[in-house]
Design an enzyme around this catalytic site. Structure first.
Site, PDB file in Angstrom:
ATOM      1  N   LYS A   1      29.202  -1.388  51.373  1.00  0.00           N
ATOM      2  CA  LYS A   1      28.192  -2.126  51.968  1.00  0.00           C
ATOM      3  C   LYS A   1      28.329  -1.708  53.365  1.00  0.00           C
ATOM      4  O   LYS A   1      29.249  -2.386  54.066  1.00  0.00           O
ATOM      5  CB  LYS A   1      27.950  -3.491  51.896  1.00  0.00           C
ATOM      6  CG  LYS A   1      26.725  -4.259  52.440  1.00  0.00           C
ATOM      7  CD  LYS A   1      26.664  -5.493  52.229  1.00  0.00           C
ATOM      8  CE  LYS A   1      25.755  -6.291  53.585  1.00  0.00           C
ATOM      9  NZ  LYS A   1      25.589  -7.565  53.257  1.00  0.00           N
TER      10      LYS A   1
ATOM     11  N   ALA B   1      20.036 -10.503  52.610  1.00  0.00           N
ATOM     12  CA  ALA B   1      19.592 -11.542  53.723  1.00  0.00           C
ATOM     13  C   ALA B   1      18.275 -12.111  53.849  1.00  0.00           C
ATOM     14  O   ALA B   1      17.429 -11.561  53.760  1.00  0.00           O
ATOM     15  CB  ALA B   1      20.035 -10.996  55.076  1.00  0.00           C
TER      16      ALA B   1
END
Lengths: 72, 263
Positions: free
Chosen positions: B106, B193
């Site tokens: 990531k 997020a």
């Protein structure tokens, strides 16, 4: 290199003295770390795990030793 | 084929790896490793994000994440959290690849500490460099359909737009741009997020996202293991609703009972 043959290195930003002529794998053992669970960078270059036993620690080397921790 | 079989077959694939769970969870901010492992179990996640940090040389005997969450059973997705330049992120992921032995990572390159908004110029530069080195980066990014396209062209294996700032729990702020990214993408899209509670995760999935990545929403819940269960259910519910295809919205009422035969 000092008079007694020991080496001065940095490990994760801290100064350390190590006996001369040891490999990185031996250094990890000395530090109580399992070579299978960490990754080692030496002077900004990755040291492949397969070569940890062959690469010798040299005076002035700068090591970063990392592992996985919790993160998002 | 029955509905039950349909659900079982509903997998998603990133960089050639196929997963059943569409929920990716972080492993930060937990009280202890036991709670963290229990939450991962309850979430049903098959992928967890992890950070790469210096080992504690003065106390090497401390408990380790890998003792509680087995990397042979759960895919570790190393992140670049805390990196503010492409160079830092690339350096971190080279170490991660050596520590773990895998290329799926990531990427996040942050622009500033206050908002933790991604720096897209650095993110794009890092994506290009990582792909050249054989990495398969899933990339955290702004909720901008053009930036998403550019990342995909640069070789990102998944696009992961923020729903809201990292750790904010504000929920998805711009449904329109997330949907535009989903419609334009040829690789998986995951909201990464901003999720605060279960309904936020369901919204992401109803928009057609392939998955959701979250950490704080579970770790900072009063009962993290219970919230992990809630998130699992929400992601599944949102996915099913997306597959089912929602009804059209109307501006006025439409009775559900027949008008004919009224007494």
């Amino acid at each position: 290199m000092s008079l007694d043959g020991s080496l001065g290195v940095r490990v994760n930003g801290e100064h350390r003295r190590l006996p001369g002529g040891i490999s990185i794998a031996e250094m990890l053992n000395e530090l109580g770390l399992d070579p299978l669970r960490v990754a080692v960078e030496r002077n900004l270059e990755i040291v492949p795990r397969s070569t940890l036993g062959e690469v010798c620690v040299e005076d002035g080397d700068d090591f970063e030793i990392v592992h996985f921790v919790g993160g998002g | 084929m029955t509905a039950q079989q349909d659900i079982k077959a509903d997998t998603w694939t990133v960089a050639g790896r196929t997963f059943t769970s569409r929920l990716i969870v972080g492993t930060g901010k937990y009280k202890n490793f036991e709670e963290n492992a229990a939450a991962v179990g309850a979430s049903g996640a098959e992928i967890v994000t992890v950070a790469v940090r210096r080992v504690n040389v003065s106390d090497p005997g401390q408990p380790r994440l890998t003792d509680f969450i087995d990397p042979k059973k759960i895919t570790y997705l190393p992140n670049t959290a805390g990196c503010f330049t492409a160079e830092d992120a690339i350096r971190t992921l080279r170490l991660a690849r050596e520590a773990g032995g895998w290329n799926l990572v990531k990427l996040e390159v942050l622009g500033e500490a206050k908002t933790l908004y991604p720096d897209m110029r650095e993110t794009l530069r890092a994506t290009e460099a990582l792909v050249k080195e054989g990495f398969e980066p899933m990339v955290y990014c702004v909720d901008d359909p053009i930036a998403a396209k550019q990342l995909e062209e640069a070789g990102a294996v998944a696009i992961m737009p923020l729903g809201a700032p990292i750790g904010s729990g504000l929920g998805i702020q711009n449904l329109v741009t997330i949907r535009l990214i989903v419609e334009g993408a040829g690789v998986p899209v995951l909201v990464d997020a901003g999720v605060g509670t279960a309904s936020d995760a369901a919204v992401a999935m109803e928009l057609g996202c392939d998955g959701v990545l979250m950490n704080t929403a579970i770790a900072e819940a009063k009962e993290p293991v219970l919230m992990a269960r809630a998130m699992k259910a929400a992601v599944e519910a949102g996915r099913l609703a997306y597959l089912a295809g929602r009804m059209q919205k109307r501006r006025y009422a439409d009775p559900s009972s027949p008008l004919a035969g009224l007494i």
